[in-house]
Design a protein around this motif. Structure first.
Motif, PDB file in Angstrom:
ATOM      1  N   GLY A 147      90.463  32.752  24.000  1.00 39.42           N
ATOM      2  CA  GLY A 147      89.867  33.811  23.356  1.00 39.42           C
ATOM      3  C   GLY A 147      88.913  33.677  22.253  1.00 39.42           C
ATOM      4  O   GLY A 147      87.620  34.124  22.329  1.00 39.42           O
ATOM      5  N   TRP A 235      83.552  41.868  17.402  1.00 44.40           N
ATOM      6  CA  TRP A 235      84.672  41.947  18.225  1.00 44.40           C
ATOM      7  C   TRP A 235      85.924  42.567  17.745  1.00 44.40           C
ATOM      8  O   TRP A 235      86.266  42.500  16.274  1.00 44.40           O
ATOM      9  CB  TRP A 235      85.280  40.705  18.724  1.00 44.40           C
ATOM     10  N   VAL A 237      89.843  42.643  18.053  1.00 44.07           N
ATOM     11  CA  VAL A 237      90.646  41.709  18.732  1.00 44.07           C
ATOM     12  C   VAL A 237      92.322  42.373  18.301  1.00 44.07           C
ATOM     13  O   VAL A 237      92.842  42.346  17.308  1.00 44.07           O
ATOM     14  CB  VAL A 237      90.714  40.342  18.292  1.00 44.07           C
ATOM     15  N   MET A 270      88.725  42.949  22.843  1.00 46.92           N
ATOM     16  CA  MET A 270      89.629  42.055  23.485  1.00 46.92           C
ATOM     17  C   MET A 270      91.072  42.177  23.272  1.00 46.92           C
ATOM     18  O   MET A 270      91.607  42.339  22.053  1.00 46.92           O
ATOM     19  CB  MET A 270      89.350  40.369  22.969  1.00 46.92           C
ATOM     20  N   GLU A 337      87.929  39.059  32.590  1.00 42.84           N
ATOM     21  CA  GLU A 337      86.797  39.927  31.766  1.00 42.84           C
ATOM     22  C   GLU A 337      86.483  41.202  32.555  1.00 42.84           C
ATOM     23  O   GLU A 337      86.538  41.192  33.723  1.00 42.84           O
ATOM     24  CB  GLU A 337      85.399  39.206  31.749  1.00 42.84           C
TER      25      GLU A 337
END
Length: 349
Positions: A147, A235, A237, A270, A337
Motif C-alpha cells: 500500500g 489518499w 486509507v 484505498m 486497482e
C-alpha cells in the motif's frame, strides 16, 4: 530506520495458559488487559467491544476455540466435539459483520475434523491459532509495503475508525500502510476522523499513532470535505470488515461518505484488508449483513444522555462502499486497482 518501526502495540495475546485482550473500551485514559479463561467470556468480550477490528476478532476467536477445546476435553473426554458446540456458536453470534470471525472459526473446525475423538484437541487447536496470529502480522507487514508503494512522497493521508495494531494481531492494515509509508518518508502527517459514536479514531487511532511517534491530527467527520477541498490529503486509507466478490466493501459507518467525498475531490481511496476478509459467497454489498447496535450508543456519551429525551437513534455499525468508488484494494496476496470492473476473487486463487 526499519520499515517495521513504529509498531509497539499488541491487542491480542496468548499468555501460555489463557487469552489476554487489551480492553479498548477504556483507552486512552486507561491501559487495562483482561485475562479470559473461557470461550463464553471471549464471546462476550467480542460482542461488547473489548476487542474490535475484524482481524483481531478472528485471532481472538481462534484462541477462544482453544479455550473451548480445553474445557470440552475436561468435561466430556472423547465427546469433546459435541461439548464444544455451544461455545463455538456463541462466538459465531458475537459480531455478524466481521467475516474474519467466521473464517477463523471455520479454520479451527477444519483442524477439529482432522483429530481423533480420543485425542486432547488443545495442542492442535493452539498450534492453529498461533499460526493464524503469526500469519496476520506477516500479512499486515506485506500489505503495509504494497500500500505504501501507491502513495507518492509528500502526500498526507486521512483514515477512519481504527485499522491498526489494535484492530489486528499487530502492525495493522490501514495503519500498517501508514506505518510503512511514514517510515519510508512518503507521508509526514495523518489525519484521523473521530469516528462516532464509539470514537475509535480519537480514542484508539490517535492513541496508537501517538504511542508510535507518528504525527496525527483529529477531525470531526463533518470536517473531512473541507480538508480535502484544501488539498491537505492525497489518499484516504481505511480497513474493511467484509469485502464482497465484486469489491463492494463494508467498513465502519462513515466510510461510504468518505469515498464519495474522495471521488469528488480527486483524492485516492484505498481499502487495506487480508484476503480472509473477502466473502466470495457475497456477490455484492447487498449480501453483507450490517450489524445494528443499540440506540444508547448514539443517544448517550460515556453513559450520560446527550440527546433530547424522546429522540430515537439509527445506529448501523457499518456501511458499504461500492467498488466503483475504491481506487485500490490492498491484500497480503496483492493489489487490485479499480476493483469496480473486475472484483477481487482473483486474489483467492
Amino acid at each position: 530506520m526499519s520499515t517495521y518501526d513504529h509498531d509497539s502495540i499488541r491487542a491480542v495475546q496468548w499468555t501460555g495458559t489463557h487469552l489476554r485482550l487489551l480492553d479498548q473500551r477504556l483507552l486512552p485514559q486507561r491501559c487495562v488487559h483482561v485475562d479470559l479463561d473461557s470461550a463464553t467470556e471471549a464471546a462476550g468480550a467480542i460482542r461488547n467491544m473489548v476487542v474490535r477490528g475484524a482481524p483481531a476478532i478472528g485471532v481472538a476467536a481462534a484462541y477462544a476455540a482453544v479455550l473451548a477445546g480445553r474445557a470440552a476435553w475436561r468435561e466430556a473426554g472423547p465427546d469433546w466435539r459435541r461439548a464444544m458446540e455451544p461455545a463455538l456458536q456463541a462466538l459465531a453470534d458475537s459480531r455478524p459483520t466481521a467475516v474474519n470471525l467466521f473464517w477463523a472459526l471455520g479454520h479451527m473446525r477444519q483442524v477439529m475434523d482432522g483429530l481423533p475423538a480420543e485425542a486432547d484437541p488443545e495442542p492442535a487447536l493452539l498450534a492453529a491459532a498461533q499460526g493464524i496470529h503469526e500469519a496476520d502480522v506477516a500479512g499486515n507487514r506485506r500489505m503495509g509495503d504494497l500500500g505504501a508503494a501507491l502513495i507518492p512522497p509528500g502526500q498526507d493521508v486521512l483514515t477512519h475508525c481504527n485499522a491498526g495494531s489494535l484492530a489486528t494481531a499487530g502492525y495493522g492494515t490501514a495503519l500498517g500502510v501508514i506505518r510503512s509509508a511514514f517510515a519510508q518518508g512518503r507521508i509526514g502527517h495523518v489525519y484521523a476522523d473521530e469516528t462516532r459514536p464509539w470514537l475509535q479514531g480519537s480514542r484508539l487511532t490517535a492513541w496508537e499513532l501517538v504511542q508510535d511517534d507518528i504525527p496525527v491530527t483529529l477531525l470531526c467527520e463533518g470536517a473531512a470535505a473541507g480538508l480535502m477541498r484544501q488539498g491537505r490529503v492525497g489518499w484516504v486509507v481505511v480497513g474493511a470488515d467484509r469485502i464482497a466478490a465484486n469489491g463492494d466493501t463494508a467498513n465502519k459507518v462513515g466510510t461510504y461518505g468518505l469515498a464519495v467525498l474522495a471521488r469528488h475531490h480527486g483524492v485516492g481511496f484505498m481499502v487495506v484488508a487480508p484476503t480472509s476478509t473477502i466473502d466470495a459467497d457475497a456477490a455484492n454489498g447487498s449480501a453483507i449483513p450490517i450489524e445494528q447496535r443499540g440506540e444508547e450508543e448514539v443517544l448517550e456519551l460515556a453513559g450520560q444522555r446527550v440527546a433530547a429525551e424522546g429522540a430515537g437513534a439509527w445506529n448501523p455499525a457499518f456501511d458499504v462502499t461500492p467498488a466503483e468508488l475504491i481506487d485500490a484494494i490492498v491484500t497480503e496476496k496483492g493489489v487490485v486497482e479499480h476493483p469496480g470492473g473486475r472484483g477481487v476473487t482473483s486474489l483467492l486463487d
